[in-house]
Scaffold this active site. Structure first.
Site, PDB file in Angstrom:
ATOM      1  N   ASP A 164       0.847  -1.191   0.000  1.00  9.51           N
ATOM      2  CA  ASP A 164       0.000   0.000   0.000  1.00  9.51           C
ATOM      3  C   ASP A 164       0.881   1.238   0.000  1.00  9.51           C
ATOM      4  O   ASP A 164       1.981   1.236   0.557  1.00  9.51           O
ATOM      5  CB  ASP A 164      -0.914   0.017   1.232  1.00  9.51           C
ATOM      6  CG  ASP A 164      -1.937   1.144   1.150  1.00  9.51           C
ATOM      7  OD1 ASP A 164      -2.736   1.133   0.203  1.00  9.51           O
ATOM      8  OD2 ASP A 164      -1.921   2.024   2.015  1.00  9.51           O
ATOM      9  N   ILE A 167      -0.086   8.773   2.052  1.00 14.16           N
ATOM     10  CA  ILE A 167       0.596   9.960   2.564  1.00 14.16           C
ATOM     11  C   ILE A 167       0.269  10.109   4.053  1.00 14.16           C
ATOM     12  O   ILE A 167      -0.904  10.082   4.431  1.00 14.16           O
ATOM     13  CB  ILE A 167       0.161  11.223   1.799  1.00 14.16           C
ATOM     14  CG1 ILE A 167       0.544  11.104   0.328  1.00 14.16           C
ATOM     15  CG2 ILE A 167       0.792  12.475   2.413  1.00 14.16           C
ATOM     16  CD1 ILE A 167       0.035  12.237  -0.529  1.00 14.16           C
ATOM     17  N   HIS A 168       1.292  10.239   4.876  1.00 10.34           N
ATOM     18  CA  HIS A 168       1.113  10.417   6.316  1.00 10.34           C
ATOM     19  C   HIS A 168       1.870  11.655   6.797  1.00 10.34           C
ATOM     20  O   HIS A 168       2.776  12.155   6.124  1.00 10.34           O
ATOM     21  CB  HIS A 168       1.615   9.193   7.086  1.00 10.34           C
ATOM     22  CG  HIS A 168       0.741   7.989   6.942  1.00 10.34           C
ATOM     23  ND1 HIS A 168      -0.414   7.814   7.659  1.00 10.34           N
ATOM     24  CD2 HIS A 168       0.847   6.898   6.135  1.00 10.34           C
ATOM     25  CE1 HIS A 168      -0.982   6.668   7.320  1.00 10.34           C
ATOM     26  NE2 HIS A 168      -0.237   6.106   6.395  1.00 10.34           N
ATOM     27  N   ARG A 169       1.497  12.126   7.976  1.00  2.81           N
ATOM     28  CA  ARG A 169       2.161  13.275   8.601  1.00  2.81           C
ATOM     29  C   ARG A 169       3.480  12.794   9.206  1.00  2.81           C
ATOM     30  O   ARG A 169       3.491  11.987  10.140  1.00  2.81           O
ATOM     31  CB  ARG A 169       1.238  13.836   9.683  1.00  2.81           C
ATOM     32  CG  ARG A 169       1.593  15.218  10.160  1.00  2.81           C
ATOM     33  CD  ARG A 169       0.443  15.788  10.964  1.00  2.81           C
ATOM     34  NE  ARG A 169       0.462  15.420  12.363  1.00  2.81           N
ATOM     35  CZ  ARG A 169      -0.611  15.372  13.152  1.00  2.81           C
ATOM     36  NH1 ARG A 169      -1.798  15.646  12.648  1.00  2.81           N
ATOM     37  NH2 ARG A 169      -0.505  15.056  14.424  1.00  2.81           N
ATOM     38  N   GLU A 232      -2.618   1.296  -4.292  1.00  2.00           N
ATOM     39  CA  GLU A 232      -3.017   2.517  -4.994  1.00  2.00           C
ATOM     40  C   GLU A 232      -2.022   2.950  -6.068  1.00  2.00           C
ATOM     41  O   GLU A 232      -2.340   3.803  -6.900  1.00  2.00           O
ATOM     42  CB  GLU A 232      -3.236   3.659  -3.996  1.00  2.00           C
ATOM     43  CG  GLU A 232      -4.573   3.607  -3.270  1.00  2.00           C
ATOM     44  CD  GLU A 232      -4.540   2.743  -2.018  1.00  2.00           C
ATOM     45  OE1 GLU A 232      -3.489   2.106  -1.762  1.00  2.00           O
ATOM     46  OE2 GLU A 232      -5.545   2.705  -1.286  1.00  2.00           O
ATOM     47  N   GLU A 288      -3.438  21.928   9.344  1.00  2.00           N
ATOM     48  CA  GLU A 288      -4.122  20.834   8.661  1.00  2.00           C
ATOM     49  C   GLU A 288      -5.136  21.388   7.658  1.00  2.00           C
ATOM     50  O   GLU A 288      -5.436  22.576   7.643  1.00  2.00           O
ATOM     51  CB  GLU A 288      -4.821  19.936   9.698  1.00  2.00           C
ATOM     52  CG  GLU A 288      -3.868  19.205  10.627  1.00  2.00           C
ATOM     53  CD  GLU A 288      -3.192  18.005   9.985  1.00  2.00           C
ATOM     54  OE1 GLU A 288      -3.400  17.779   8.767  1.00  2.00           O
ATOM     55  OE2 GLU A 288      -2.454  17.293  10.686  1.00  2.00           O
TER      56      GLU A 288
END
Length: 491
Positions: A164, A167-169, A232, A288
């Protein structure tokens, strides 16, 4: 000759050929808050504090502390640019992405030398330091630290072997440490990390930065459109009609995007949680997408970095959290998910979907619905319910008729003002889990909210009743081609 976009550099080359879509500066910029402060005025758009505007992408050629690197920002901060980069019309992006999800092309692995590994820095090197190697900016002076906002995190499930990309912080916490924030129950790599932790294992991970925009857009799909087990990267393959090329990492058993500008390799450590602002002690994380600066989490996971690889003269890619760039990356896949679910249930009725800037691409959708027969009355509200099912973080749905431009919020508000009555056309669904970053989704704001992150989902039905359509016809003007009157003539 058609410009072929397959990586960040070719994407920037295309924008360079489009008037007004890319600007560069040779004035040195400090990545700590100053860079984002500049772009706020140039082109951030979205829910960024006013005055801001939607404008060109920007390249900073001189970045303080990083003499060999550039920083690009705002690549996707315009629907027009996204459409050009994906070779599509702006109004067709959601439908195009829906078709790509339905016809995936899986990535392939190359054994040849990859551009992302032209330069290799291992954590065992005596001078290894993430702060020096990666020009990650802070968006504001209050940020917990330097953030990697466009890192394509790639991992493999320890049981099933499925892959997988998400996008993460990611916040730099030390010379070889990153914190990574997993929204509980919302992302597949979070589930992989949880499973690895249950097994007492580290989870190998790669973080590719500066990639083909098709990958950045495709990575933002969420369940149920792309369930666990759906890679994805296959969406990007379908968009480009050729597979994304991966390469083996240098220090961990994982793969990375072969033509990325940077790749950070590492392992998610089980049983460790990190205080996100442990270095700055500001109490905040970063701005955010709703337009507010999020609180620092004490539940971030730890990534122990094992290597940084990059191209020669690399280009760091970043974005401002609340900008139009987030609207493009989150909103267009959401449009695709909604369009797909409604089209399957009632073909031919839903004409288009727009997840607008005001909702950050996640909170609000406008559905353009065509009632074909008298029996379609009421189906528009069923379509809204399906939209909530397609994307769980959606809070508000506006329904408009086919003669209303769903991409023009002035036209949507016109429909609301002339075709909507508050006592008859508002449908509320209280007490439904939505999104924790909306500060109004809190028990302090409504007695119907039992826990932070729960909301009252609302439908605004601005469509005309089918049997009343004759009363709501817009003024008919003569159809002409205005070019005859607008052409410039030589004097």
């Amino acid at each position: 000759m058609e410009q072929k976009v397959r990586d960040l550099r070719s994407a920037l080359k295309l924008l360079e050929s489009m008037p007004g879509q890319l600007v560069e500066t040779d004035v040195e910029v400090d990545p700590m808050a100053e860079l984002a402060g500049v772009y706020r005025y140039v082109g951030a758009g979205g829910t960024v504090k006013r005055p801001t505007k939607e404008g060109p992408a920007m390249i900073f050629n001189k970045v303080k502390g990083h003499p060999d690197a550039k920083v690009a920002i705002g690549l996707l901060a315009s629907r027009k640019r996204v459409a050009a980069l994906l070779d599509c019309q702006p109004e067709d992006l959601g439908k195009m992405l829906y078709e790509s999800v339905a016809n995936p092309i899986p990535p392939i692995v190359t054994k040849e030398a990859s551009p992302c590994q032209e330069v290799v820095h291992k954590a065992t090197d005596p001078d290894f330091d993430l702060y020096r190697l990666v020009p990650a900016p802070t968006n504001t002076p209050d940020d917990a630290g330097p953030y990697i906002t466009l890192g394509m995190c790639y991992a493999t499930h320890p049981d099933t072997g499925v892959h997988d990309v998400t996008i993460h912080r990611l916040c730099i916490q030390g010379k070889d440490e990153l914190s990574i924030f997993f929204t509980p129950g919302a992302r597949h790599i979070g589930a992989m990390a949880e499973r690895a932790e249950a097994l007492g294992q580290k989870l190998p991970i790669s973080i590719s930065i500066g990639v083909d925009p098709a990958i950045e857009i495709g990575s933002c799909f969420e369940p149920p459109t792309t369930p666990l087990g759906y890679d994805e990267l296959s969406v990007a393959g379908a968009l480009r009609k050729e597979p994304v090329i991966l390469c083996d990492c240098v220090t961990v058993k994982e793969r990375a995007i072969a033509n990325a500008e940077y790749v950070i390799e590492g392992e998610v450590i089980p049983g460790v949680r990190v205080q996100e602002d442990q270095n700055s002690h500001t109490g905040y994380a970063m701005p955010e997408f709703p337009g507010y600066t999020g609180p620092a989490s004490d539940q971030c996971w730890l990534v122990k970095v094992t290597a940084v690889t990059h191209r020669k003269s690399p280009i760091m890619q970043t974005c401002i959290g609340p900008s139009e760039e987030h609207v493009s990356m989150a909103g267009i896949p959401t449009e695709a998910s909604i369009y797909g679910m409604v089209e399957k249930a009632m073909p031919g009725r839903l004409q288009n979907v727009y997840c607008c800037s005001a909702g950050g691409g996640k909170y609000m959708a406008v559905l353009q619905f065509k009632k074909l027969t008298a029996s379609d009355e009421g189906r528009q509200r069923q379509a809204a319910l399906l939209a909530f099912s397609a994307f769980s973080e959606l809070k508000h749905v506006f329904l408009v008729d086919e003669d209303v431009d769903c991409f023009d919020m002035s036209d949507v508000l016109w429909a609301m003002n002339t075709r909507f009555q508050g006592d008859a056309d508002i449908i509320t669904i209280p007490g439904v889990r939505c999104h924790p970053l909306d500060p109004s989704n809190d028990p302090t704001c409504s007695s119907s909210i039992r826990d932070h992150g729960i909301a009252c989902k609302t439908i605004f039905d601005c469509t005309v009743p089918y049997d009343q359509k004759h009363r709501f016809e817009r003024a008919n003007f003569m159809e002409v081609d205005p070019e005859k009157w607008l052409k410039h003539t030589d004097k």
